[in-house]
Enzyme design. Structure first.
Site, PDB file in Angstrom:
ATOM      1  CE  LYS A  36      -0.257  -0.503   4.998  1.00  0.00           C
ATOM      2  NZ  LYS A  36      -1.035  -1.036   6.115  1.00  0.00           N
ATOM      3  CE1 TYR A  43      12.260  31.826   3.482  1.00  0.00           C
ATOM      4  CE2 TYR A  43      12.546  29.461   3.258  1.00  0.00           C
ATOM      5  CZ  TYR A  43      12.179  30.689   2.721  1.00  0.00           C
ATOM      6  OH  TYR A  43      11.742  30.758   1.431  1.00  0.00           O
TER       7      TYR A  43
HETATM    8  C1  LIG Z   1      -0.195  -1.872   6.839  1.00  0.00           C
HETATM    9  C2  LIG Z   1      -0.729  -3.189   7.219  1.00  0.00           C
HETATM   10  C3  LIG Z   1       0.141  -4.289   7.370  1.00  0.00           C
HETATM   11  C4  LIG Z   1       1.647  -4.155   7.351  1.00  0.00           C
HETATM   12  O1  LIG Z   1       2.068  -3.641   8.580  1.00  0.00           O
HETATM   13  P1  LIG Z   1       3.601  -3.357   8.952  1.00  0.00           P
HETATM   14  O2  LIG Z   1       3.561  -2.909  10.361  1.00  0.00           O
HETATM   15  O3  LIG Z   1       4.064  -2.277   8.024  1.00  0.00           O
HETATM   16  O4  LIG Z   1       4.355  -4.623   8.747  1.00  0.00           O
HETATM   17  C5  LIG Z   1      -0.430  -5.534   7.600  1.00  0.00           C
HETATM   18  N1  LIG Z   1      -1.777  -5.679   7.701  1.00  0.00           N
HETATM   19  C6  LIG Z   1      -2.631  -4.634   7.604  1.00  0.00           C
HETATM   20  C7  LIG Z   1      -4.083  -4.851   7.749  1.00  0.00           C
HETATM   21  C8  LIG Z   1      -2.139  -3.355   7.376  1.00  0.00           C
HETATM   22  O5  LIG Z   1      -2.989  -2.323   7.310  1.00  0.00           O
END
Ligand SMILES: *Cc1c(COP(=O)(O)O)cnc(C)c1O
Length: 345
Positions: free
Chosen positions: A39, A249
């Site tokens: 994702k 800045y």
């Molecule tokens: C993002 C996510 C993962 C992966 O989690 P990590 O902590 O990055 O390993 C796994 N399962 C779900 C449902 C997630 O939303």
């Protein structure tokens, strides 16, 4: 017309490390196989660069959050290997799922109903075991609309896997109970940190994300995980400061004496946030401190120690995620996902 010149900032990706991280997590998952959370554009590193590497390493299960993320992933893997964690919000999204062949993760009674009204078929099911984000509640499992689903993978998600919390065992119990109460092909509970909690948490499929990309959410993983992402930037200008000259800045840095500095072509628009102020870039073994505030597109560094560096030379921002998180007060997740799209990857 001359061709588009290459960007002056680069995110070097160690594809061998990415592949090795997946294999290490797959091995640590024991009799379960590891999938991959891809994702948010593979946590900011780029689906087109990472998904083929994960696929070639042997990964067969890919998780995205949004339907908008499906198209880029199925350019590289079979659609049926892609799961969409947010599930279908409406009939439109359910129809899109059928069209593409990506599998929805059903997260509520409403989504279960929507999926069946559109014709049903294979799907995944998220049951909430305590994080109270997405997922049907354990009581809802017995609802006929849930029982009618063709569940491939039954999932739940840990809230505190990166801590030694009593909640881990409670969620494990709740998930084991849920497993008894609905037909499914496979079960999946652990994220990256969950893999390190031991074989009780592995079931059939694990879902690492962060650790694939070099994050270390628990110390048990430290020896198995390699850094993947290396931000680099070109020096686009060098300048001489006199004693008393200020930088950036709000003029927060004043030169104590004459010194040579370099201007780098990256800034907070690229995800190098102001919280990096006070950190340092590197060139070979040399430390090049950041001077003054990070700008949107520029960072000024001290070149006093590196007279050999000039305009057009490249420097590296140390991006070992556990160390960088401590240094910047950002999480390892944030450090990856903020990296902007001006980097050449
Ligand atoms: C993002 C996510 C993962 C992966 O989690 P990590 O902590 O990055 O390993 C796994 N399962 C779900 C449902 C997630 O939303």
């Amino acid at each position: 017309m001359s061709s588009l010149p290459p960007p002056t900032l680069r995110l070097d990706l160690d594809r061998e490390a990415l592949s090795a991280n997946w294999r290490a997590l797959d091995k640590m998952s024991g009799s379960a196989r590891a999938g991959a959370a891809v994702k948010a554009d593979c946590y900011g590193l780029g689906v087109e660069h990472c998904v083929p590497v994960l696929r070639d390493a042997g990964c067969r299960d890919f998780f995205v959050a949004h339907w908008s993320e499906v198209a880029a992933v199925i350019e590289h893997v079979e659609a049926a290997q892609v799961a969409v964690l947010h599930g279908p919000l409406d009939a439109n999204e359910a129809a899109y799922a059928r069209e593409t062949g990506a599998l929805p993760v059903i997260d509520s009674l409403r989504q279960a109903k929507l999926w069946e009204e559109g014709g049903g078929g294979p799907c995944h099911l998220m049951v909430d075991s305590g994080i109270n984000r997405l997922g049907i509640s354990p009581q809802e499992i017995s609802d006929p609309v849930v029982q009618a689903l063709d569940v491939q993978v039954l999932l739940s998600h840990l809230a505190c896997a990166d801590e030694d919390s009593a909640m881990n065992a409670q969620q494990l119990e709740a998930f084991r109970d849920a497993i008894q109460r609905i037909e499914h092909r496979e079960a999946s509970l652990a994220n990256s940190a969950g893999i390190a909690l031991g074989s009780n948490y592995h079931f059939d499929l694990t879902r690492p994300g962060l650790a694939l990309y070099g994050g270390v959410p628990r110390p048990e993983l430290a020896d198995h995980i390699r850094q993947v992402a290396y931000p680099k930037a070109a020096i686009i200008q060098t300048r001489k400061l006199s004693a008393g000259d200020c930088v950036g800045y709000n003029a927060t840095f004043t030169a104590p004496s004459e010194m040579r500095v370099g201007v780098l072509s990256l800034g907070y628009a690229d995800g190098i946030l102001r919280s990096w102020g006070g950190a340092a870039f590197r060139s070979c073994e040399k430390t090049l401190p950041i001077l003054g505030k990070v700008s949107m597109d520029m960072i000024v560094i001290d070149l006093s120690n590196a007279p050999e560096l000039g305009e057009g030379d490249w420097v590296v921002l140390p991006y070992h995620l556990p160390d960088a998180a401590q240094q910047t007060s950002l999480t390892q997740y944030e450090l990856l996902t903020v990296l902007g799209n001006r980097f050449a990857r």
